[in-house]
Scaffold this active site. Structure first.
Site, short mmCIF file in Angstrom:
data_model
loop_
_atom_site.label_atom_id
_atom_site.label_comp_id
_atom_site.label_asym_id
_atom_site.label_seq_id
_atom_site.Cartn_x
_atom_site.Cartn_y
_atom_site.Cartn_z
CG HIS A 303 29.46 41.70 37.05
ND1 HIS A 303 29.40 43.01 37.49
CD2 HIS A 303 30.64 41.20 37.52
CE1 HIS A 303 30.49 43.28 38.19
NE2 HIS A 303 31.26 42.21 38.24
CG ASP A 361 34.51 35.58 39.06
OD1 ASP A 361 35.66 35.86 39.44
OD2 ASP A 361 33.51 36.27 39.35
#
Length: 427
Positions: A303, A361
């Site tokens: 991320h 996700d």
């Protein structure tokens, strides 16, 4: 005495104030840097620049912490509801029982769309991507609700905030139904926010629709996990659009357009595609080898901000198992692939050294598929959830006394000044 940072370039020296937030790193205030030293800073992607002051969301990427108004995301996801989180983000505090009841009533009774608005969908092709419809439809709200577009009026700002939170699920469900060629389903005032959304997406006139508490709770939790995430690309887009005084419906449409990008809101769809391409657990070693040689892209890990386990991913993993068990797919081969890939990534030095931890996700794609949504709807659901974050950030910006139109600077590397040559004299 406040701390200062000394900036020296050539024979000029400037003292810059150092600002301190509640938590997080200190910030060097460079607002007067250009005026006092005749230089700009250069920060592509704003990786080291605070674009605003905010009291809404805090992220500590190194520690894997996400707070909304000070409350950990894990506690909100497990103990709260999406509408309660909406109130928290909008108003800064959790509501009392009376405040919550009034807020829930307001949102519920704003879920209907103007009857003429339904004709708007007919202008799209049946095979239009639902996100394309969302961008157009949400932007069109400003043509229907003129009484809440004056950004200078606090009452109108609040009304538009309520309308956006309330109507977004209705628009999203219509985008989905339109793609299927099925009739639109109107919202019902006796259902919860998440339950209403699922009914508008999946009920049909030919049979009764029965709510499932497990799936409803999962949908509500997914909305909570995606409600806000500090100054990400789409939120910054909403703030940039709003800084010009644009109406809130246009600003949120701009945020949706930005969210559509595969590097942002489309990441969960990309992650599900990756798991489907791997297919079975026995093919993971080959895939991991390809990732290390950069032949394959690893989606759902790592991320921009988190350098630790994304706290939302832990909640989403639990939710994923609950949904798969409820719908009778707890032996889903994609989940087995996901679990093994997660195990390898958390133990393999290649991934650990690069801090490639699972993000939200990673599990959301599998969960949404089990709920019955096609992959092209994943980013739409993200937009429904993130609307409250966008509108809260927009509202905070308008209320900020330091608010001004966004105007980034640049390093110009084009041609220096030169004389125009008529086309007849050019070689």
């Amino acid at each position: 005495m406040a701390d200062t940072a000394k900036f020296t370039i050539g024979d000029k020296s400037v003292d810059l104030p150092v600002l301190k937030g509640t938590v997080g790193p200190d910030v060097v205030d460079i607002r007067k840097l250009y005026a006092q030293s005749d230089v700009f800073t250069f920060d592509p992607g704003y990786t080291s620049t605070a674009s605003c002051e905010s009291k809404i969301t805090f992220i500590d990427g190194d520690e894997g912490i996400l707070l909304h108004r000070g409350y950990p995301i894990e506690q909100l996801a497990e103990q709260s509801t999406f509408l309660e989180v909406c109130y928290l983000l909008l108003h800064g505090e959790l509501p009392s029982a009376t405040e919550y009841a009034n807020f829930e009533h307001t949102i519920t009774y704003h879920t209907m769309l103007h009857e003429q608005f339904d004709r708007f969908f007919q202008g799209f092709r049946r095979d239009a991507h639902p996100m394309a419809i969302m961008v157009g439809a949400v932007g069109a709200l400003s043509a229907f609700y003129h009484d809440s577009t004056n950004v200078e009026d606090p009452t109108q700002r609040l009304i538009s905030s309520h309308r956006l939170i309330a109507k977004m699920p209705t628009i999203a469900a219509r985008a989905y139904k339109y793609s299927l060629g099925q009739p639109f389903v109107h919202p019902r005032n006796d259902l919860s926010y998440a339950e209403n959304f699922l009914r508008m997406c999946f009920s049909v006139p030919a049979e009764d629709w029965k709510p499932n508490p497990v799936l409803t709770r999962a949908m509500d939790r997914i909305f909570i996990l995606h409600a806000d995430h500090e100054q990400n690309a789409s939120t910054s887009t909403v703030r940039n659009a709003g800084s010009s005084g644009a109406n809130p419906f246009a600003c949120i449409a701009a945020g949706i357009a930005c969210l559509w990008g595969p590097a942002h809101g489309g990441a969960n769809e990309e992650c599900l595609n990756m798991l489907q391409e791997i297919g079975t657990v026995d093919k993971i070693p080959e895939f991991v080898k390809g990732v290390k040689s950069r032949d394959y892209r690893l989606m759902g890990f790592g991320h921009r901000v988190y350098k630790n386990y994304d706290p939302r991913a832990k909640v989403m993993q639990t939710t994923c198992h609950e949904v798969l068990k409820e719908v009778g797919r707890d032996d889903d081969p994609l989940l087995k692939v996901a679990l093994e890939l997660e195990r390898i990534a958390l133990s393999d030095e290649y991934f650990v050294s690069r801090k490639l931890y699972p993000n939200v996700d990673f599990y959301s794609g599998i969960t949404l598929r089990a709920l019955g949504f096609p992959s092209e709807m994943f980013t739409v659901l993200f937009a429904v959830a993130r609307t409250v974050g966008w509108i809260s950030q927009w509202k905070e910006m308008i209320d900020d006394p330091n608010y001004k139109i966004s105007r980034p600077r640049q390093i110009y590397t084009g041609s220096a000044k030169r004389a125009f040559v008529p086309v007849s004299k050019r070689g």
